[in-house]
Design an enzyme around this catalytic site. Structure first.
Site, PDB file in Angstrom:
ATOM      1  N   CYS A   6       0.833  -1.210   0.000  1.00 55.36           N
ATOM      2  CA  CYS A   6       0.000   0.000   0.000  1.00 55.36           C
ATOM      3  C   CYS A   6       0.862   1.252   0.000  1.00 55.36           C
ATOM      4  O   CYS A   6       0.481   2.290  -0.523  1.00 55.36           O
ATOM      5  CB  CYS A   6      -0.879   0.047   1.240  1.00 55.36           C
ATOM      6  SG  CYS A   6      -1.710  -1.470   1.589  1.00 55.36           S
ATOM      7  N   ASP A  60      35.104  20.157  16.949  1.00 50.59           N
ATOM      8  CA  ASP A  60      35.546  21.528  17.135  1.00 50.59           C
ATOM      9  C   ASP A  60      36.063  21.604  18.572  1.00 50.59           C
ATOM     10  O   ASP A  60      35.631  20.815  19.410  1.00 50.59           O
ATOM     11  CB  ASP A  60      34.323  22.434  16.926  1.00 50.59           C
ATOM     12  CG  ASP A  60      34.490  23.782  17.560  1.00 50.59           C
ATOM     13  OD1 ASP A  60      35.412  24.490  17.157  1.00 50.59           O
ATOM     14  OD2 ASP A  60      33.688  24.116  18.452  1.00 50.59           O
ATOM     15  N   ASP A  70      29.599  23.443  17.851  1.00 48.07           N
ATOM     16  CA  ASP A  70      28.579  24.179  18.590  1.00 48.07           C
ATOM     17  C   ASP A  70      28.358  25.584  18.078  1.00 48.07           C
ATOM     18  O   ASP A  70      27.350  26.204  18.365  1.00 48.07           O
ATOM     19  CB  ASP A  70      28.992  24.285  20.060  1.00 48.07           C
ATOM     20  CG  ASP A  70      30.156  25.256  20.236  1.00 48.07           C
ATOM     21  OD1 ASP A  70      31.099  25.189  19.422  1.00 48.07           O
ATOM     22  OD2 ASP A  70      30.106  26.092  21.146  1.00 48.07           O
ATOM     23  N   ASP A  82      30.872  27.002  12.930  1.00 46.48           N
ATOM     24  CA  ASP A  82      30.918  25.576  12.629  1.00 46.48           C
ATOM     25  C   ASP A  82      29.885  25.156  11.598  1.00 46.48           C
ATOM     26  O   ASP A  82      29.947  24.054  11.063  1.00 46.48           O
ATOM     27  CB  ASP A  82      30.671  24.744  13.899  1.00 46.48           C
ATOM     28  CG  ASP A  82      31.783  24.929  14.915  1.00 46.48           C
ATOM     29  OD1 ASP A  82      32.943  25.095  14.494  1.00 46.48           O
ATOM     30  OD2 ASP A  82      31.483  24.920  16.118  1.00 46.48           O
TER      31      ASP A  82
HETATM   32  P1  ADP Z   1      37.991  27.978  17.544  1.00 46.11           P
HETATM   33  O1  ADP Z   1      38.169  27.173  16.295  1.00 46.11           O
HETATM   34  O2  ADP Z   1      38.734  27.330  18.679  1.00 46.11           O
HETATM   35  O3  ADP Z   1      36.546  28.221  17.878  1.00 46.11           O
HETATM   36  P2  ADP Z   1      38.425  30.698  16.435  1.00 46.11           P
HETATM   37  O4  ADP Z   1      38.543  30.392  14.977  1.00 46.11           O
HETATM   38  O5  ADP Z   1      37.184  31.352  16.896  1.00 46.11           O
HETATM   39  O6  ADP Z   1      38.747  29.400  17.334  1.00 46.11           O
HETATM   40  O7  ADP Z   1      39.650  31.624  16.843  1.00 46.11           O
HETATM   41  C1  ADP Z   1      40.986  31.268  16.542  1.00 46.11           C
HETATM   42  C2  ADP Z   1      41.994  32.124  17.255  1.00 46.11           C
HETATM   43  O8  ADP Z   1      41.874  33.490  16.862  1.00 46.11           O
HETATM   44  C3  ADP Z   1      41.835  32.144  18.751  1.00 46.11           C
HETATM   45  O9  ADP Z   1      42.503  31.048  19.331  1.00 46.11           O
HETATM   46  C4  ADP Z   1      42.520  33.455  19.105  1.00 46.11           C
HETATM   47  O10 ADP Z   1      43.917  33.296  19.142  1.00 46.11           O
HETATM   48  C5  ADP Z   1      42.171  34.349  17.947  1.00 46.11           C
HETATM   49  N1  ADP Z   1      41.006  35.182  18.226  1.00 46.11           N
HETATM   50  C6  ADP Z   1      39.805  35.102  17.640  1.00 46.11           C
HETATM   51  N2  ADP Z   1      38.939  36.021  18.133  1.00 46.11           N
HETATM   52  C7  ADP Z   1      39.628  36.692  19.103  1.00 46.11           C
HETATM   53  C8  ADP Z   1      39.288  37.753  20.005  1.00 46.11           C
HETATM   54  N3  ADP Z   1      38.080  38.311  20.043  1.00 46.11           N
HETATM   55  N4  ADP Z   1      40.251  38.183  20.855  1.00 46.11           N
HETATM   56  C9  ADP Z   1      41.464  37.645  20.838  1.00 46.11           C
HETATM   57  N5  ADP Z   1      41.825  36.637  20.021  1.00 46.11           N
HETATM   58  C10 ADP Z   1      40.937  36.157  19.150  1.00 46.11           C
HETATM   59 MG    MG Z   2      33.671  26.533  18.807  1.00 48.83          MG
END
Ligand code: ADP
Ligand code: MG
Length: 764
Positions: free
Chosen positions: A28, A447, A646, A650
């Site tokens: 069905c 992540d 999260d 991502d």
């Molecule tokens: P994750 O993959 O761990 O979520 P992100 O891509 O968000 O990390 O950030 C990568 C890196 O960039 C951080 O580890 C930090 O060194 C730098 N960074 C990003 N945003 C900031 C911020 N607002 N102040 C200082 N450092 C930052």
């Molecule tokens: Mg993260």
């Protein structure tokens, strides 16, 4: 969970759900699907036998009536499904009525059939019974008695098979009822002729098969009854979620709180929850203070403190104090309603394997009827005498044994039980296919920030360059980071506040995604970020290299700050690993998977954390855009990949992975892009979901094997191919028993998933 994540359950196409009545077996399903797909504007239709529902996706504005009519023309009843609490109560009631009706029919049928069985079969098994009957009431009376009882069975409890099966046969769309109706009907008619017009039959073929007709009807009713009862149990998860929804609420009207049905609550109403009561809808606390147990929504075991301004979720339990709250989301918009809709939607979806099953079963019933006709002809021509008797009995056995209802139940019942089990643990599958893909996963990539770790970093170190002042540097940093959403930014702002650093004004702000931020504070240009960010600005972070390496090896993240183009300080933040992470990773290893981590964080920091957790492959210093690339690379290396994340950044990786798993502490966007949602942040949900997926797929394979092997293997036996060699025939009674058993087996097997041993403490 954030009650405002409205994106969680948004479907890709506008779709509606129809309840379809009258579908009794797998064949069905294909018929209703084809009818729906033929309706203009329908993009896709998927029918589920276990839920008796059709999910219809539209490209244009939904023409629900046209869809319903199409289903009716195909010979079934349809109405639009609602998924509110009242609709579920109705459905539960309907199921109860159906179950009660079947039970009554079964008992009547059993009582009427038993004497027929004793009169006829008793004589075969025990010669004394035969003699007794012949000597007491006589064979003729015995046959007439059987006629009366069997007629009662077929026009009473057995009527349903004819009422549904015969019209289906004439529509050229025979189903399982048709098989039973033709099988039992043939045995009955032959016996009627033998009883009242024995002269019409050739010498030596005057036998009655009333008992076959009656027993077939009874056994199939028994199978149906067991099936309905088991089906009820497969939807327990939904019922439990439904049970969380209060049916009434205390709503403010004028100066009083009065109890109203939940349907009458509108957004903006002020409601009262007394201690121990469930909150009725989603809202914001207006007054009062209390702890609320949100375990059923978030999986979080600790009650959460609520006061004026806190968001509350319908279905959670208010513990100690009284709360008044303003309704923000009601009806189908509440988190609970959307979770229920998500579970229902996923439970009703089909796995790739199901497409094959559906194609086969479409042709199965007509093929069986042809097989029965061939059986009949072969026995008439080549069979031993009495040829007519053999032909009839074997053709009936073929019709009855081949009923494909177990095939139709094999996949959906397992999916329902498996996903229901997940839902009870806060693991929600958004798409059914994710079950199959998850089961095939070879590598799980996480992540880091907010997924493996709490996502709540804190400042641990601050090393100043020559000539800078701690409180001045901290004040500048905090001023800029005050505009950033990054967890690191929160840590720095928090630290400045704790040290009572002066609050400065920001004139300009800019985030450099994945590497840092810059801004202008009271005329000074402030730059904060990773070492690579400093390098890209033409600054040399090497004076801090030794300290940075040491801190990195401790799992801390080094950050640099520059003021007016001069390196001013190196800071380190540390983000604690969630207490449950190590166990979850160990459990994944135990399941034979590779574990990877993809992060934008510093390489040394990431490696230190990877070592601590036993992660197989650490991919660090990845820019947000690069995550998708890394997902593809890992997939090429290891095979099917699940990504667990999260955050907003991502979402692309979640979508690119074979299975995207959003952990529930995260954002709406992440959930939107995911296939599986973990309501709590506990990563043990990942190995549990994986083990559950594997077990469900295995369960489906077992079911399909049994349903197919059983039905097809027994057809030749029923047709009598063993007779020339072994002298073995399958009586129609045995065929009916075998048929009923295969459905019961499939359902029983699916229900075993409820008791499945799962890898780690599930919290439930
Ligand atoms: P994750 O993959 O761990 O979520 P992100 O891509 O968000 O990390 O950030 C990568 C890196 O960039 C951080 O580890 C930090 O060194 C730098 N960074 C990003 N945003 C900031 C911020 N607002 N102040 C200082 N450092 C930052
Ligand atoms: Mg993260």
């Amino acid at each position: 969970m954030n009650p405002n994540n409205s994106g969680v359950l948004a479907p890709t196409h506008p779709s509606i759900s129809l309840e379809v009545d009258g579908m009794t077996c797998a064949s069905c399903v294909g018929r209703v699907e084809r009818a729906l797909k033929a309706v203009p504007g329908v993009e896709d239709a998927s029918v589920n036998l276990a839920t008796q529902k059709a999910e219809v996706q539209f490209t244009q504005a939904a023409n629900i009536d046209a869809a319903i009519q199409a289903v009716q023309k195909a010979g079934y009843e349809a109405r639009q499904a609602r998924s509110d609490a009242a609709a579920h109560d109705e459905l539960a009631q309907r199921q109860q009525v159906e179950s009660d009706e079947l039970k009554r029919a079964l008992i009547i049928s059993l009582v009427l059939t038993l004497p027929v069985f004793v009169l006829e079969m008793g004589s075969h098994f025990f010669a004394p019974v035969h003699h007794f009957i012949v000597n007491s009431i006589g064979l003729e009376v015995s046959w007439r008695l059987q006629f009366v009882l069997t007629t009662l069975v077929l026009v009473g409890p057995g009527r349903r098979f004819f009422r549904l099966g015969i019209p289906a046969l004439f529509r050229g769309a025979p189903d399982m009822n048709s098989l039973v109706a033709v099988g039992a009907g043939a045995a009955y008619l032959y016996s009627v002729v033998a009883t009242f017009m024995p002269g019409w039959l050739p010498e030596g073929t005057v036998h009655v098969y009333f008992e076959a007709a009656a027993v077939i009807a009874t056994l199939i009713l028994l199978g149906r009854y067991l099936e309905v009862r088991a089906k009820g149990r497969t939807s327990e998860a939904i019922k439990r979620l439904m049970g969380l929804q209060p049916r009434t609420a205390r709503v403010q009207r004028d100066d009083d709180f009065i109890e109203l049905p939940i349907a009458q609550v509108v957004a903006g109403d002020v409601l009262l929850a007394r201690p121990g009561e469930r909150l009725a809808v989603d809202g914001v606390v207006v007054s009062g203070e209390s702890f609320v147990d949100e375990a059923m929504i978030s999986g979080e075991p600790e009650p959460i403190r609520k006061q004026a301004g806190s968001a509350v979720v319908g279905g959670t339990v208010n513990q100690s104090g009284s709360l008044t709250y303003r309704a923000t989301e009601v009806g189908a918009e509440t988190v609970l309603a959307r979770i229920i809709a998500m579970v229902e939607h996923a439970q009703a979806s089909k796995l790739p394997i199901q497409a094959m099953v559906d194609r086969i079963t479409m042709w199965f019933v007509p093929a069986v009827i042809i097989a029965a006709i061939i059986t009949c002809i072969v026995w008439l021509i080549w069979g031993p005498s009495p040829a007519l008797t053999f032909a009839l009995v074997n053709a009936v056995a073929v019709l009855i044994v081949a009923c494909p209802c177990a095939m139709g139940l094999a996949t959906p019942t397992s999916i329902m039980v498996g996903m229901g089990r997940g839902a009870q643990m806060g693991i929600f599958f958004r798409r059914g296919e994710a079950l199959q893909q998850f089961a095939e996963t070879r590598v799980v990539a996480f992540d880091k920030t907010g997924t493996l770790t709490l996502g709540k970093p804190a400042l641990t170190d601050l090393v100043l360059a020559e000539g800078w002042q701690r409180s001045d540097v901290l004040a500048c940093i905090a001023a800029v980071e005050g505009h950033s959403e990054h967890p690191i930014a929160h840590a720095l702002v928090e630290a400045a506040r704790a040290e009572s650093a002066p609050v400065l004004r920001v004139e300009q702000f800019q985030a450099e995604s994945g590497s840092g931020v810059w801004g202008v504070v009271e005329g000074r240009r402030i730059e904060i970020g990773a070492d690579r960010y400093m390098v890209s600005l033409g600054l040399d972070p090497s004076p801090f290299a030794d300290v940075a390496e040491k801190l990195g090896d401790e799992g801390k993240t080094p950050i640099y700050a520059a003021i007016d183009g001069r390196l001013a300080a190196m800071l380190a933040v540390s983000d604690p690993i969630k207490p449950t992470t190590a166990k979850a990773i160990a459990a994944l290893h135990e399941l034979g998977l590779k574990v990877a981590m993809i992060t934008g964080d510093n390489r040394r920091t990431a490696q230190a954390i990877g070592r601590k957790l036993g992660i197989d492959e650490v991919v660090a210093e990845v820019l947000p855009e690069g995550k998708v690339h890394e997902v593809d690379r890992l997939r090429n290396q290891y095979g099917a990949l699940a990504f667990v994340g999260d955050g907003i950044n991502d979402a692309p990786a979640l979508a690119a992975a074979d299975v995207g798993v959003a952990v529930g502490t995260g954002t709406d966007v992440a959930m939107e892009a995911a296939d599986v949602v973990l309501m709590s942040g506990d990563l043990n949900g990942v190995p549990i979901a994986l083990a559950l997926s594997r077990a469900t797929i295995k369960n489906i394979r077992q079911n399909l094997f049994w349903a197919f092997a059983y039905n097809t293997a027994l057809i030749p036996v029923a047709a009598g191919v063993l007779y020339p060699f072994l002298g073995v025939l399958m009586s129609p009674i045995f065929a009916a028993g075998a048929m009923a058993l295969s459905s019961v087996f499939v359902l029983g097997n699916a229900l075993r998933l409820r008791k499945l041993q799962l890898p780690v403490g599930s919290g439930v």
